[in-house]
Design a protein around this motif. Structure first.
Motif, PDB file in Angstrom:
ATOM      1  N   VAL A   1     -33.800 176.879 -31.051  1.00  0.00           N
ATOM      2  CA  VAL A   1     -35.142 176.946 -31.590  1.00  0.00           C
ATOM      3  C   VAL A   1     -35.923 178.002 -30.834  1.00  0.00           C
ATOM      4  N   LYS A   2     -36.831 178.635 -31.543  1.00  0.00           N
ATOM      5  CA  LYS A   2     -37.774 179.535 -30.876  1.00  0.00           C
ATOM      6  C   LYS A   2     -38.970 178.711 -30.410  1.00  0.00           C
ATOM      7  N   LYS A   3     -39.223 178.764 -29.096  1.00  0.00           N
ATOM      8  CA  LYS A   3     -40.420 178.105 -28.586  1.00  0.00           C
ATOM      9  C   LYS A   3     -41.295 179.219 -28.050  1.00  0.00           C
ATOM     10  N   GLY A   4     -42.289 179.574 -28.841  1.00  0.00           N
ATOM     11  CA  GLY A   4     -43.033 180.776 -28.500  1.00  0.00           C
ATOM     12  C   GLY A   4     -42.091 181.958 -28.600  1.00  0.00           C
ATOM     13  N   LYS A   5     -41.907 182.667 -27.497  1.00  0.00           N
ATOM     14  CA  LYS A   5     -40.987 183.808 -27.526  1.00  0.00           C
ATOM     15  C   LYS A   5     -39.616 183.426 -27.006  1.00  0.00           C
ATOM     16  N   GLU A   6     -39.533 182.275 -26.358  1.00  0.00           N
ATOM     17  CA  GLU A   6     -38.262 181.851 -25.758  1.00  0.00           C
ATOM     18  C   GLU A   6     -37.301 181.302 -26.801  1.00  0.00           C
ATOM     19  N   ASP A   7     -36.018 181.512 -26.548  1.00  0.00           N
ATOM     20  CA  ASP A   7     -34.992 180.808 -27.317  1.00  0.00           C
ATOM     21  C   ASP A   7     -34.606 179.584 -26.513  1.00  0.00           C
ATOM     22  N   VAL A   8     -34.777 178.430 -27.095  1.00  0.00           N
ATOM     23  CA  VAL A   8     -34.440 177.226 -26.353  1.00  0.00           C
ATOM     24  C   VAL A   8     -33.475 176.373 -27.161  1.00  0.00           C
ATOM     25  N   LEU A   9     -32.810 175.491 -26.458  1.00  0.00           N
ATOM     26  CA  LEU A   9     -31.894 174.552 -27.101  1.00  0.00           C
ATOM     27  C   LEU A   9     -32.569 173.188 -27.120  1.00  0.00           C
ATOM     28  N   ARG A  10     -32.622 172.583 -28.275  1.00  0.00           N
ATOM     29  CA  ARG A  10     -33.200 171.246 -28.372  1.00  0.00           C
ATOM     30  C   ARG A  10     -32.232 170.323 -29.100  1.00  0.00           C
ATOM     31  N   PHE A  11     -32.358 169.053 -28.762  1.00  0.00           N
ATOM     32  CA  PHE A  11     -31.489 168.052 -29.383  1.00  0.00           C
ATOM     33  C   PHE A  11     -32.354 167.117 -30.224  1.00  0.00           C
ATOM     34  N   ALA A  12     -31.890 166.822 -31.393  1.00  0.00           N
ATOM     35  CA  ALA A  12     -32.650 165.926 -32.261  1.00  0.00           C
ATOM     36  C   ALA A  12     -31.738 164.812 -32.729  1.00  0.00           C
TER      37      ALA A  12
END
Lengths: 541, 263, 399
Positions: free
Chosen positions: B55-66
Motif C-alpha cells: 500500500v502507498k502510505k503517503g509517499k512510502e510503500d508499506v506492507l499491510r495485513f488485512a
C-alpha cells in the motif's frame, strides 16, 4: 536415481476409478434421499485448540500465536497444517533472539527475520522447517555437465550422526564424507580451510584496527543472522563488523577462483553445495554482493560469467540427513572417507569454530602470533573463560599479548545477550572491549537452526555434548596443528594466489560490505520495552 | 456476553496468520495454501484470511495485513435474504448458518455486500461456508478462536460499545490513523470493526457500502407488498365487475341493434 | 363463446414430426445431464463459482418469468378490464405462461444446491427474502394456472369438471391477476440486496417496479408474437386489431417505463455512467434502444398496421426483456465479480432439454385442448385449409 523414482512412485496414492465413484455417489445419494437421513454435517466447531486458548475474552497468556514468516523467506517456511499454535517459535524469537516484538508496529515494508532458524529448531511439530534445496542439489548432481562440490561446515559433523542413531554430539565427519560421495558429489571439501583463511583475514584486520586506531570493538562476521541483526537494529555499529566474509562465503569464492584455476575447471560448471548447521546461510548465499568469484573473473581475467554466485546450494544438517535416508544409505555402517586436498586442511582453531567462543579462541591464537610474532602459550589453547560453561549466553575475558598489552574480548551466543552488549556499546560504556564474537544460536553453530532436532526444544545438555565433542577433536591435535597460521594449504593459498592477508585480491575475494537495513523497521526503544503480556516495564537483561 | 464484537487494528497486525490456523483448527477445516499471502482468498475451506497488501502510505510503500472474514453485520443481509431461514443471529450476535435448513439458493453469497459466504461447489449436497464467530465458544463465554491466538494485539475481543470507544480512543491518540472506524456504520454496522493507517479500500474493504442496511432497503420494498396485493384485489375486483357490466350493456345495445356476438 | 376448433376428436392425438423427434431427443439428453447434475452436484456441470454464484440458470428463471407474465397481462386486460380483443388470447397466453413457469420451477429445482431439501422453503416463512416471495408466488401461481387449465380441459373432455372449477373461476382469475405482482416485482427486489455490487445504471430503489412494468410489456409482446406465429403455423387468420391493440398497450407501458427510468437516472445522476462509453453504458443503451425505444416508436406510428413491423416490434419487445435481465444479472455485476463467467455446455443443455420438454407439452396441449380459436376474430373468416401435418381440417364444431 532409479531408487528415488521408485520411492516417489510408491508415494502415489491409489485412486478411485470413475466407475466406482459414480456407483458410490449414486448409491449414497439415492439412499440418503430416500431415507431422509442427514447427509450434511453442520460446518464448524468440530475441532480443537490448545488449552491456553480456551479462556475468556482477551485473556493474557505468556505463549500465544506464532512468529510471522514471509512466504518469500529464503531460509525457512511453515506448513500451516502442522502448526498447533504452541507459541514455541515466538518464545525463542522474542526472548532468546530478541527479534520479534523488538520493532514498532505497524511493520514497514516486510517481515523482520534474521533467518537464524531457532523457530524451526524449537517447533515441536516440524511445521517450521528450512526451505528445502534438496531438489536443487539433486538436479546439479544429476547434471553430467556440472561439477558438484560439497563443502562441510564444522558444526554438522557432531550432529548429523544423531539423525541416524548415534550418541549426542558423536563425531561423524568421516562417515559423512563417504555418504556425500555416495550421494554423487564429485568433491568433498572441508570448510575448516576457509575458517582458517577467515581467521587470517579477521585476525589481520583486528591487528590493523588495534595498531592503527580503527573502530573498536571489532565484531565477528561469521554468523549471517548476527550480521543481519546489526544491520536491522544497530546500523551505527556496522563499521564495527569485520569486513571478512564468513567461512562459507569465502569458500564459495575461493572454490570458483583459486581452486578452479588449480584444478583447471571452468568455474561456471562448479556447483558449490554447502552443508552448514544453519538456515541463515540460505539467506547469506542470496545476498546480492555474494558474487566475488564473478567479479574476480570479470576484473582480473576479463571473462564474463553472468549470474554466477559464490555458493549455489545450501543444505542444512537435516536436509543432508533426509537426502541420505531417501537414497537408502545405511549411515552407521559407512566406511570412513577423507576430504579432497588443496582447500581442505583445517587447523584446530577452525575445528572449534562452531562452538560459542570458538572463533574468538582461534582468532586469539592467530592474533597473538600476528602481533607478537610468537606462538601462543599452551594456556591460550584452552581459554575456559570464553567457553561460556553455564551457557547463559555471555562470557568475557582478557588476554595479555606481548607487544600490545591486554586485549579484552567478549563472547555472546543468542542475540539477547548481544543486544544487551550492543546497547552498552552504543551508550559508550564498553570502550574497553577490543573484540566481540557473536553467534545467533545458543551454544554457537552446534546449536544452529539447521541442526538435527534430537531434543525439542534443544537442551543445554545436548549443546554441551556437541561442544565437548568439538573441543575433544581440537585437543587431540598437536599444538602446531591447532593454529591457523601454520596451515600448509593456507600458506599455499597466500603464496600462490592472494599474496598476503588484507591484500587487494584478498579484499575482493574474502571481504564484503554490509547494508543498512534500519529503514525496514522502527526499532523499539528497549528501555521502554513493555512486555505485551505481563505488562512489566523494564530493561532487557 | 451479549453484543460481541472484535476490533482489528491493522497497524498492529504482523501477518503471522495465527488466526487463520486457529480458525482451521477449531472448525476442523482442511488446510490449503490460500489462508495468508498476497493471493489469499476466502473459500469454503478457508473462513478467514490474512491478505498482504502493498500500500502507498503517503509517499512510502508499506506492507499491510488485512484479516478478512464474515463481518457479522448487526442487520445481516444474508439473514434477510435467505429464503429458508437457514442463517440466524445468535444471542451473542454471531451470524450462524444451519446446513440442515439450507436449500442452496446461494442468495446469501450474492446478497452479502462483502461476498463472504462461499460454497462447496464440488459436493453433491453442498453447504454454504463462512465464519461463525465461533458461536459455541461465545456461548461458553470464550473468545473466538482467531482472537484468542493473536500474539500482537491486533485483534481485540469485547462488546461492540466498548470496542468502538477503544477504537476512537486509539484514533484520537495517534494522528497516523484514518479518522474512521470501518464497520461502525457500513450497512447498518458490523461486529468486526477495523481501524487502519492506510485507506480501507487498499485493504480490500469495499468503501461503497451504503449506511442504510440492506434488510431495511429490502423492507422498504416489501412493506408495500401486502397493500399492493389487497389493493390490487379490490381494484381488480371492482374494475372487473364494472367492465363486465359495461360490456354486457354494450352487447345488449348491439343486440338491440341486431348484431349477434359472443362475449 | 369462441370456437376453439383446432382439434375435434375427444381422443388425444399427437403426431410426431421430425422436429418433434429432435425435440424429444434433446429432452432425453437434457434429462440425462440433469440426472448427472443431481447425482454429482453443481461443480460437475456448471461454471458457477464463488465469484459468480448465480449464472445462466438464474438468467433463464428471470427471463422465463418475465415472458410468463403474458398470462398475467392478458388476464388483466381480458378478464379484469374485459377488453374484447384480449378474450381470444386468454387461453393461449395462459398455456404459454403455465409452461414458462413450470420451466422456471424445474430450472429452480436443478439450480438450488440442496435439491434434497427443496421443500424446506415452503415451511420456512422467510418473509424478509424477495426470493421467498418469488418462490411462494410462483408455486401458488402454477397451482392457479393448473386449475385454469383443468377448466380448459374440462371444457372439452369432462363437462362436470368445467362446471365445478368454473364455479371458482372468478376467484382463481382474480388471484392469478394479483399474484404475479409478487414474483415479477420480487425478481427485481432480489437485486435490491446488491447496492455495492450492481452497477448504478440498474441498481435503483425502483428496480422491482421496473421489473414488474417491463414484464407486463414484455409479456404482451411475447403473446403478440405467439399469436402471429402459431396462427400462421396452424393456418389460422390473425386479427391485426388484436395484435395492434396488444402492441399499443405494451407500447404505452414501455413509455411509462422509459419515463420512470429517465427520472430515476436523472435523480440519481448516473447519466455519466450511461454515456461513459464503458461496456455497462453501451449495453444499457442497446437494451433501451432495441428493447424499448424501437417498439415504442413502431407501435405509435402507422407502421404498426403492417404485419412485418408488428413482428419486429413484438420481437424487439421480447429482446428488451432478454437484454434488460441479462444486463442486471451479468453486465452490471461483472465489474464487481472481477472474473468472467461463461456457462458450461451442460448448464445450457439442461435448459435446452427441459425447454424442449416444455415445448412438446405445449404443442400437445395446444393440439388437444381448446386453446386456439379458429374463428376467433370478430370480423374474421373461418379458414379451413388443410393444415401442416398434424392439423386436421375443421370438421365439426363444439359449442
Amino acid at each position: 536415481m532409479k531408487e528415488r523414482q521408485k520411492i516417489q512412485k510408491q508415494k502415489k496414492q491409489p485412486q478411485l476409478t470413475r466407475r466406482q465413484f459414480l456407483g458410490a455417489a449414486a448409491g449414497v445419494t439415492v439412499a440418503a434421499a430416500v431415507s431422509g437421513c442427514d447427509i450434511v454435517e453442520e460446518p464448524g466447531g468440530s475441532g480443537w485448540l490448545p488449552t491456553q486458548y480456551t479462556n475468556e475474552g482477551n485473556w493474557p497468556a505468556q505463549v500465544k500465536g506464532r512468529v510471522p514468516i514471509d512466504p518469500q523467506n529464503p531460509s525457512i517456511e511453515r506448513v500451516d497444517s502442522a502448526c498447533i499454535l504452541c507459541g514455541q517459535c515466538l518464545e525463542v524469537c522474542q526472548n532468546t533472539e530478541t527479534v520479534y516484538n523488538y520493532y514498532e508496529l505497524p511493520v514497514v515494508d516486510g517481515f523482520i527475520c534474521v533467518h537464524c532458524g531457532q523457530c524451526a529448531l524449537n517447533c515441536p511439530t516440524g511445521a517450521i522447517r528450512e526451505k528445502s534445496q534438496i531438489d536443487r542439489a539433486l538436479e546439479a548432481i544429476d547434471d553430467p555437465d556440472k561439477i558438484t562440490v560439497a563443502t562441510i561446515s564444522p558444526g554438522v559433523r557432531v550432529s548429523i550422526g544423531e539423525e541416524f542413531g548415534m550418541a549426542q554430539g558423536e563425531w561423524a565427519q568421516e562417515q559423512m564424507i563417504t555418504a556425500l560421495r555416495e550421494l554423487g558429489f564429485d568433491y568433498v571439501i572441508n570448510i575448516d580451510f576457509s575458517s582458517d583463511s577467515t581467521i587470517m583475514e579477521e585476525g589481520s584486520e583486528l591487528v590493523h584496527r588495534l595498531t592503527s586506531g580503527g573502530v573498536l570493538p571489532q565484531f565477528t562476521s561469521c554468523c549471517p543472522g548476527w550480521v543481519k541483526f546489526v544491520e536491522y537494529y544497530y546500523p551505527e555499529l556496522i563499521p564495527n563488523i569485520s569486513s571478512a566474509k564468513s567461512p562459507v562465503a569465502e569458500m564459495g569464492a575461493m572454490l570458483k577462483t583459486y581452486w578452479a584455476k588449480k584444478k583447471k575447471i571452468d568455474p561456471d560448471k562448479i556447483v558449490v553445495v554447502n552443508i552448514p548447521p544453519c538456515t541463515a546461510k540460505k539467506f547469506e548465499m542470496s545476498r546480492p554482493e555474494m558474487d566475488a568469484a564473478r567479479r574476480y573473473w570479470e576484473e582480473h581475467e576479463k571473462k564474463k560469467y553472468s549470474g554466477m554466485r559464490d555458493v549455489d546450494v545450501i543444505l542444512t544438517t537435516r536436509e543432508l540427513a533426509q537426502m541420505i535416508r531417501n537414497q537408502g544409505i545405511d549411515f552407521m555402517s559407512l566406511p570412513k572417507g577423507s576430504f579432497d586436498p588443496i582447500v581442505s586442511e583445517g587447523s584446530g582453531g577452525a575445528i572449534i569454530f562452531p562452538n560459542t567462543g570458538g572463533v574468538m579462541e582461534a582468532a586469539i591464537r592467530a592474533a597473538y602470533f600476528l602481533v607478537s610474532g610468537e606462538d601462543p602459550p599452551e594456556d591460550l589453547l584452552h581459554l575456559e573463560v570464553l567457553r561460556d560453561g553455564d551457557l547463559d549466553g555471555y562470557a568475557e575475558g582478557s588476554v595479555d599479548v606481548p607487544g600490545f598489552g591486554e586485549v579484552k574480548v567478549a563472547v555472546c551466543n543468542g542475540l539477547h545477550a548481544a543486544r544487551t552488549l550492543c546497547e552498552e556499546i552504543k551508550a559508550g560504556k564498553r570502550s574497553d572491549l577490543h573484540f566481540l564474537e557473536v553467534m545467533t544460536c545458543p551454544g554457537g553453530c552446534i546449536g544452529g537452526g539447521g541442526q538435527a532436532k534430537t531434543v525439542v526444544p534443544p537442551s543445554n545438555g545436548l549443546r554441551r555434548n556437541r561442544l565437548a565433542s568439538i573441543y575433544k577433536a581440537d585437543e587431540a591435535l598437536s599444538p602446531e596443528k591447532r593454529v591457523s597460521y601454520k596451515n600448509d594449504e593456507i600458506k599455499a593459498l597466500y603464496d600462490e594466489f592472494l599474496g598476503e592477508p588484507l591484500s587487494e585480491l584478498a579484499e575482493l575475494i574474502l571481504h564484503t560490505e554490509y547494508t543498512d537495513r534500519s529503514a525496514s523497521l522502527e526499532a523499539k526503544d528497549t528501555k521502554d520495552y513493555v512486555d505485551p503480556y505481563n505488562g512489566e516495564r523494564g530493561e532487557v537483561q | 456476553m451479549k453484543d460481541c464484537a472484535v476490533l482489528f487494528d491493522v497497524t498492529k497486525c504482523v501477518g503471522c496468520g495465527s488466526c487463520t490456523v486457529a480458525c482451521k483448527m477449531w472448525n476442523g477445516l482442511p488446510y490449503e495454501e490460500n489462508a495468508h499471502g498476497y493471493d489469499a482468498k476466502l473459500d469454503d475451506k478457508t473462513w478467514t484470511v490474512v491478505e498482504y497488501h502493498d500500500v502507498k502510505k503517503g509517499k512510502e510503500d508499506v506492507l499491510r495485513f488485512a484479516k478478512h472474514q464474515c463481518m457479522h453485520c448487526l442487520e445481516p443481509s444474508c439473514v434477510a435474504v435467505c429464503f429458508a431461514k437457514a442463517i440466524t443471529v445468535s444471542d451473542e450476535g454471531a451470524v450462524v448458518y444451519d446446513a440442515k435448513k439450507c436449500v442452496g439458493c446461494r442468495y446469501c453469497m450474492i446478497g452479502c455486500p462483502y461476498s463472504v459466504p462461499k460454497y462447496e461447489w464440488d459436493k453433491v449436497f453442498p453447504s454454504v461456508m463462512k465464519c461463525r464467530l465461533c458461536a459455541e465458544k461465545l456461548a461458553k463465554n470464550e473468545s473466538p478462536a482467531c482472537t484468542s491466538v493473536c500474539p500482537s494485539g491486533a485483534l481485540t475481543f469485547g462488546t461492540r460499545d466498548d470496542l468502538l470507544d477503544e477504537a476512537w480512543a486509539r484514533i484520537k491518540a495517534d494522528s497516523g490513523y484514518i479518522q474512521k472506524v470501518y464497520g461502525e456504520t457500513e450497512g447498518g454496522g458490523t461486529r468486526w470493526l477495523y481501524i487502519s493507517d492506510v485507506p480501507f479500500k487498499d485493504l480490500g474493504l469495499p468503501e461503497d457500502i451504503p449506511t442504510k442496511s440492506i434488510p431495511s432497503t429490502i423492507h422498504d420494498y416489501t412493506k408495500w407488498k401486502p397493500g399492493i396485493f389487497v389493493g390490487a384485489a379490490a381494484v381488480f375486483g371492482a374494475l372487473g365487475l364494472y367492465t363486465k357490466r359495461r360490456v354486457k350493456i354494450e352487447n345488449e345495445q348491439r343486440q338491440g341493434e341486431g348484431g349477434k356476438e359472443d362475449v | 363463446m369462441f370456437d376453439y376448433n383446432l382439434r375435434i376428436n375427444k381422443k388425444a392425438c399427437f403426431r410426431m414430426t421430425l422436429t418433434r423427434w429432435i425435440l424429444l431427443g434433446l429432452t432425453g439428453f437434457g434429462l440425462l445431464i440433469m440426472l448427472y447434475r443431481l447425482l454429482h452436484g453443481l461443480g460437475a456441470v456448471t461454471n458457477l463459482s464463488d465469484e459468480w454464484p448465480w449464472g445462466f440458470w438464474i438468467y433463464c428463471d428471470l427471463i422465463l418469468s418475465a415472458l410468463g407474465a403474458c398470462g398475467f397481462a392478458v388476464g388483466i386486460l381480458g378478464h379484469v378490464l374485459h377488453i374484447p380483443e384480449f378474450k381470444p388470447l386468454g387461453r393461449r397466453a395462459l398455456l404459454m405462461s403455465f409452461f414458462c413457469y413450470v420451466l422456471v420451477f424445474l430450472v429452480l429445482f436443478i439450480e438450488i444446491g440442496r435439491w434434497d431439501n427443496f421443500y424446506w422453503f415452503f415451511i420456512s416463512f422467510a418473509w424478509t427474502s424477495p426470493l421467498y416471495e418469488v418462490a411462494i408466488c410462483i408455486t401458488l401461481y402454477i397451482i392457479l394456472q393448473f386449475l385454469e387449465l383443468v377448466e380448459v380441459w374440462g371444457d372439452r373432455y369432462k363437462r362436470w369438471v368445467k362446471v365445478i372449477v368454473g364455479f371458482f373461476m372468478p376467484v382463481i382469475v382474480l388471484l392469478a391477476c394479483i399474484l404475479p405482482f409478487g414474483q415479477e416485482a420480487a425478481y427485481g427486489a432480489i437485486y435490491l440486496a446488491m447496492p455495492a455490487k450492481l452497477n448504478p445504471i440498474w441498481y435503483s430503489q425502483y428496480l422491482p417496479w421496473a421489473c414488474l412494468i417491463t414484464s407486463f410489456s414484455g409479456g404482451l409482446c411475447f403473446v403478440a408474437l405467439e399469436y402471429r406465429l402459431v396462427n400462421r403455423h396452424y393456418c389460422k387468420n390473425s386479427d391485426d386489431q388484436v395484435v395492434i391493440k396488444a402492441l399499443r398497450i405494451a407500447g404505452g407501458v414501455i413509455i411509462a417505463y422509459l419515463v420512470i427510468k429517465l427520472i430515476d437516472l436523472s435523480v440519481r445522476g448516473v447519466w455519466g455512467e450511461v454515456f461513459s462509453g464503458q461496456t455497462e453504458g453501451n449495453m444499457f443503451l442497446l437494451e433501451t434502444i432495441v428493447g424499448f425505444i424501437i417498439p415504442a416508436i413502431i407501435v405509435f406510428t402507422p407502421y404498426v398496421k403492417r404485419p412485418v413491423f408488428q413482428m419486429i416490434a413484438a420481437a424487439c419487445g421480447v429482446a428488451g426483456i432478454l437484454l434488460n435481465r441479462f444486463n442486471f444479472i451479468f453486465t452490471g455485476m461483472a465489474d464487481y465479480a472481477g472474473v468472467s463467467y461463461t456457462p458450461k455446455w451442460t448448464e445450457i443443455w439442461i435448459v435446452i432439454g427441459l425447454a424442449s420438454l416444455m415445448i412438446l407439452c405445449y404443442l400437445f396441449a395446444l393440439e388437444n385442448l381448446p386453446i386456439v380459436s379458429g374463428k376467433g376474430e370478430r370480423h374474421g373468416e373461418v379458414v379451413s385449409r388443410p393444415a401442416i401435418g398434424m392439423i386436421r381440417p375443421d370438421k365439426g364444431k363444439r359449442g
